[in-house]
Design a protein around this motif. Structure first.
Motif, PDB file in Angstrom:
ATOM      1  N   SER A  19       0.853  -1.197   0.000  1.00 56.36           N
ATOM      2  CA  SER A  19       0.000   0.000   0.000  1.00 56.36           C
ATOM      3  C   SER A  19       0.883   1.239   0.000  1.00 56.36           C
ATOM      4  O   SER A  19       2.077   1.165   0.313  1.00 56.36           O
ATOM      5  CB  SER A  19      -0.904   0.017   1.234  1.00 56.36           C
ATOM      6  OG  SER A  19      -0.137   0.276   2.397  1.00 56.36           O
TER       7      SER A  19
ATOM      8  N   THR B 112       0.474   3.676   2.066  1.00 60.95           N
ATOM      9  CA  THR B 112       0.757   3.941   3.475  1.00 60.95           C
ATOM     10  C   THR B 112       2.010   3.176   3.902  1.00 60.95           C
ATOM     11  O   THR B 112       2.901   3.738   4.545  1.00 60.95           O
ATOM     12  CB  THR B 112      -0.457   3.506   4.328  1.00 60.95           C
ATOM     13  OG1 THR B 112      -1.593   4.257   3.876  1.00 60.95           O
ATOM     14  CG2 THR B 112      -0.234   3.775   5.795  1.00 60.95           C
TER      15      THR B 112
ATOM     16  N   ASN C 275       5.127   4.783   2.426  1.00 63.24           N
ATOM     17  CA  ASN C 275       5.522   5.992   3.159  1.00 63.24           C
ATOM     18  C   ASN C 275       6.166   5.634   4.503  1.00 63.24           C
ATOM     19  O   ASN C 275       7.168   6.229   4.906  1.00 63.24           O
ATOM     20  CB  ASN C 275       4.318   6.907   3.392  1.00 63.24           C
ATOM     21  CG  ASN C 275       4.019   7.806   2.197  1.00 63.24           C
ATOM     22  OD1 ASN C 275       4.903   8.094   1.392  1.00 63.24           O
ATOM     23  ND2 ASN C 275       2.772   8.254   2.097  1.00 63.24           N
TER      24      ASN C 275
ATOM     25  N   HIS D  33      -1.181  13.827   3.809  1.00 62.66           N
ATOM     26  CA  HIS D  33      -1.688  12.476   4.066  1.00 62.66           C
ATOM     27  C   HIS D  33      -0.770  11.760   5.046  1.00 62.66           C
ATOM     28  O   HIS D  33      -1.220  11.086   5.969  1.00 62.66           O
ATOM     29  CB  HIS D  33      -1.769  11.707   2.740  1.00 62.66           C
ATOM     30  CG  HIS D  33      -2.539  10.436   2.822  1.00 62.66           C
ATOM     31  ND1 HIS D  33      -2.009   9.291   3.362  1.00 62.66           N
ATOM     32  CD2 HIS D  33      -3.804  10.124   2.455  1.00 62.66           C
ATOM     33  CE1 HIS D  33      -2.922   8.328   3.303  1.00 62.66           C
ATOM     34  NE2 HIS D  33      -4.025   8.807   2.772  1.00 62.66           N
TER      35      HIS D  33
ATOM     36  N   GLU E 280      -1.787   8.983   8.248  1.00 59.26           N
ATOM     37  CA  GLU E 280      -0.995   7.772   8.472  1.00 59.26           C
ATOM     38  C   GLU E 280      -0.511   7.636   9.918  1.00 59.26           C
ATOM     39  O   GLU E 280      -0.343   6.533  10.413  1.00 59.26           O
ATOM     40  CB  GLU E 280       0.156   7.727   7.460  1.00 59.26           C
ATOM     41  CG  GLU E 280      -0.409   7.733   6.039  1.00 59.26           C
ATOM     42  CD  GLU E 280       0.652   7.773   4.947  1.00 59.26           C
ATOM     43  OE1 GLU E 280       1.825   7.511   5.240  1.00 59.26           O
ATOM     44  OE2 GLU E 280       0.287   8.066   3.803  1.00 59.26           O
TER      45      GLU E 280
ATOM     46  N   GLU F 172       4.116  16.588  -0.831  1.00 57.12           N
ATOM     47  CA  GLU F 172       3.049  15.753  -1.397  1.00 57.12           C
ATOM     48  C   GLU F 172       2.598  16.345  -2.737  1.00 57.12           C
ATOM     49  O   GLU F 172       2.327  17.532  -2.825  1.00 57.12           O
ATOM     50  CB  GLU F 172       1.875  15.717  -0.406  1.00 57.12           C
ATOM     51  CG  GLU F 172       0.734  14.811  -0.818  1.00 57.12           C
ATOM     52  CD  GLU F 172      -0.307  14.673   0.312  1.00 57.12           C
ATOM     53  OE1 GLU F 172       0.069  14.632   1.495  1.00 57.12           O
ATOM     54  OE2 GLU F 172      -1.497  14.622  -0.010  1.00 57.12           O
TER      55      GLU F 172
ATOM     56  N   ALA G 246       1.693   9.838  -4.276  1.00 57.51           N
ATOM     57  CA  ALA G 246       0.627   8.853  -4.506  1.00 57.51           C
ATOM     58  C   ALA G 246       0.018   9.054  -5.891  1.00 57.51           C
ATOM     59  O   ALA G 246      -0.208   8.099  -6.637  1.00 57.51           O
ATOM     60  CB  ALA G 246      -0.437   8.981  -3.421  1.00 57.51           C
ATOM     61  N   ARG G 247      -0.238  10.336  -6.238  1.00 59.35           N
ATOM     62  CA  ARG G 247      -0.817  10.654  -7.552  1.00 59.35           C
ATOM     63  C   ARG G 247       0.150  11.481  -8.390  1.00 59.35           C
ATOM     64  O   ARG G 247      -0.269  12.388  -9.111  1.00 59.35           O
ATOM     65  CB  ARG G 247      -2.145  11.400  -7.364  1.00 59.35           C
ATOM     66  CG  ARG G 247      -3.223  10.572  -6.682  1.00 59.35           C
ATOM     67  CD  ARG G 247      -4.550  11.322  -6.604  1.00 59.35           C
ATOM     68  NE  ARG G 247      -5.562  10.517  -5.951  1.00 59.35           N
ATOM     69  CZ  ARG G 247      -5.662  10.378  -4.636  1.00 59.35           C
ATOM     70  NH1 ARG G 247      -4.820  11.004  -3.830  1.00 59.35           N
ATOM     71  NH2 ARG G 247      -6.610   9.603  -4.119  1.00 59.35           N
TER      72      ARG G 247
ATOM     73  N   MET H 172       7.295   7.931  -3.338  1.00 56.92           N
ATOM     74  CA  MET H 172       6.338   6.836  -3.354  1.00 56.92           C
ATOM     75  C   MET H 172       5.242   7.192  -4.348  1.00 56.92           C
ATOM     76  O   MET H 172       4.851   8.350  -4.434  1.00 56.92           O
ATOM     77  CB  MET H 172       5.735   6.712  -1.948  1.00 56.92           C
ATOM     78  CG  MET H 172       4.666   5.663  -1.777  1.00 56.92           C
ATOM     79  SD  MET H 172       3.055   6.036  -2.473  1.00 56.92           S
ATOM     80  CE  MET H 172       2.289   6.948  -1.158  1.00 56.92           C
TER      81      MET H 172
ATOM     82  N   CYS I 266       1.393   5.458  -6.088  1.00 58.68           N
ATOM     83  CA  CYS I 266       0.404   4.382  -6.025  1.00 58.68           C
ATOM     84  C   CYS I 266       0.097   3.859  -7.425  1.00 58.68           C
ATOM     85  O   CYS I 266      -0.169   4.634  -8.342  1.00 58.68           O
ATOM     86  CB  CYS I 266      -0.903   4.880  -5.398  1.00 58.68           C
ATOM     87  SG  CYS I 266      -0.759   5.267  -3.653  1.00 58.68           S
TER      88      CYS I 266
ATOM     89  N   SER J 165      -2.415   1.839  -7.648  1.00 55.14           N
ATOM     90  CA  SER J 165      -3.872   1.822  -7.534  1.00 55.14           C
ATOM     91  C   SER J 165      -4.352   3.258  -7.743  1.00 55.14           C
ATOM     92  O   SER J 165      -3.672   4.049  -8.336  1.00 55.14           O
ATOM     93  CB  SER J 165      -4.261   1.280  -6.156  1.00 55.14           C
ATOM     94  OG  SER J 165      -3.640   2.048  -5.152  1.00 55.14           O
ATOM     95  N   LYS J 166      -5.497   3.626  -7.267  1.00 47.46           N
ATOM     96  CA  LYS J 166      -6.083   4.951  -7.517  1.00 47.46           C
ATOM     97  C   LYS J 166      -6.222   5.141  -9.025  1.00 47.46           C
ATOM     98  O   LYS J 166      -6.574   4.207  -9.721  1.00 47.46           O
ATOM     99  CB  LYS J 166      -5.245   6.039  -6.854  1.00 47.46           C
ATOM    100  CG  LYS J 166      -5.027   5.716  -5.380  1.00 47.46           C
ATOM    101  CD  LYS J 166      -4.533   6.838  -4.571  1.00 47.46           C
ATOM    102  CE  LYS J 166      -4.604   6.433  -3.106  1.00 47.46           C
ATOM    103  NZ  LYS J 166      -3.774   7.209  -2.244  1.00 47.46           N
TER     104      LYS J 166
ATOM    105  N   SER K 279       1.906  -0.131  -4.409  1.00 47.70           N
ATOM    106  CA  SER K 279       2.587   1.155  -4.492  1.00 47.70           C
ATOM    107  C   SER K 279       4.072   0.885  -4.615  1.00 47.70           C
ATOM    108  O   SER K 279       4.535  -0.201  -4.266  1.00 47.70           O
ATOM    109  CB  SER K 279       2.321   1.975  -3.222  1.00 47.70           C
ATOM    110  OG  SER K 279       0.974   2.385  -3.198  1.00 47.70           O
TER     111      SER K 279
END
Ligand code: PLP
Length: 308
Positions: free
Chosen positions: A16, A18, A21, A42, A47, A91, A126-127, A150, A152, A154-155, A163
């Motif tokens: 994941s 999370t 990270n 985030h 977290e 982020e 993440a994105r 990091m 992801c 997913s998303k 991730s």
């Protein structure tokens, strides 16, 4: 493959974002060390464990965030001068601020400020692919200043799970040990990583479609003026809806929307989040906006009646 795309030496698959990270923070820092981070990030807000006294035991120091969630360079320089900071976290895109993008120029200036003090930078990306698409810059260039990052699979990238943490050979070798400590070593990783390869090979460029759909959704909701929405802040695939000026709570609206056929995410008492991804098409957007606007009117009517 992920290392090559991000311009780093090596990469590590994690179950994941999370976990990725956590692994990053616990590889960069030891218990009691200070990490410069945003209160709305985030990493900090959601977290927690790395910063909990009985868990990671890291000590957060906060920079000031602008409306998009990003610090300015002079504030970061000031914070870096005040305390013995071991790591700075950024982020991009900023989740809780509604998927806003940190530009490459701004990113570079922030990373330069940290590096001048010998402080490495970890990017919660993440994105990050959404940011690169929106900003129209090569991913490698966008993340150049980050020592580690990091992202992801997913998303928006649509893999069911996974991730990736990217960094130097030396860092990833250490991170591999930390991942093992966290129970993140998976004998089965190859099977699920396959989906991630599909994401990276063929689902990056289409993210633009998600951004167009999110922007359309924001406009369709804003047009009615029932809830506050900053259309210009809808840059990527997240639509952030501010309900603080309404007479109903996010929870009430979330429930009614669900009953009427639209599933959304309540992020706080006053804030709902709508996101777009691969399986949502333009006609779904019009349907979603109609359900949303009708539901808000339904709630307002109910409140008017009960207010007498
Ligand atoms: C989703 C997200 C994460 C965590 O990823 P999970 O796979 O849900 O654990 C971390 N940071 C940001 C900015 C995110 O949006």
């Amino acid at each position: 493959m992920a290392a090559e795309m991000t311009g780093k030496e090596d990469a590590l698959y994690c179950g994941s974002g999370t976990m990725a990270n956590y692994v990053a923070l616990l590889t960069h820092c030891k218990r009691g060390e200070k990490v410069l981070v945003g209160t709305n990030s985030h990493l900090y807000k959601n977290e927690k464990a790395p910063f909990m006294k009985d868990w990671g035991g890291l000590d957060p120091v906060f920079f000031e965030e602008d409306k998009q969630g990003f610090p300015n360079v002079s504030n970061v320089e000031e914070e870096l001068g005040n305390a013995d900071i071991k790591l700075m976290c950024l982020e991009n895109t900023h989740n809780f601020m509604g998927g806003t993008c940190l530009s490459p120029q701004h990113m570079k200036a922030l990373c330069d400020a940290a590096h001048k003090k010998g402080v490495p930078v970890h990017l919660d990306g993440a994105r990050i692919f959404n940011a690169a698409v929106y900003l129209n810059v090569p991913l490698e260039k966008l993340v150049k200043g980050a020592d580690t990052l990091m992202f992801c699979l997913s998303k928006g990238l649509s893999a069911p799970v996974g991730s990736v943490l990217c960094g130097s050979n030396e860092f990833i070798a250490q991170a591999r040990q930390v991942r093992k400590l966290l129970g993140g070593t998976m004998r089965q990783a190859g099977v699920i990583a396959t989906a991630g390869i599909v994401s990276l090979n063929s689902l990056v460029t289409r993210l633009e479609e998600d951004h167009r759909n999110a922007s359309l959704l924001a406009k369709e909701i804003a047009r009615k003026g029932h809830v506050q929405i900053e259309v210009e802040k809808t840059q990527t695939n997240i639509v952030k809806l501010d309900l603080s000026q309404t007479k109903f709570s996010a929870k009430e609206l979330e429930q009614l929307l669900f009953d009427n056929g639209l599933k959304v995410k309540r992020v706080s008492d006053h804030y709902l989040r709508l996101t777009t991804y691969r399986e949502i098409q333009e006609d779904d957007i019009y349907r979603a906006a109609a359900i949303f606007n009708e539901s808000v009117e339904e709630l307002e009517e109910k409140i008017r009646v009960s207010d007498g």
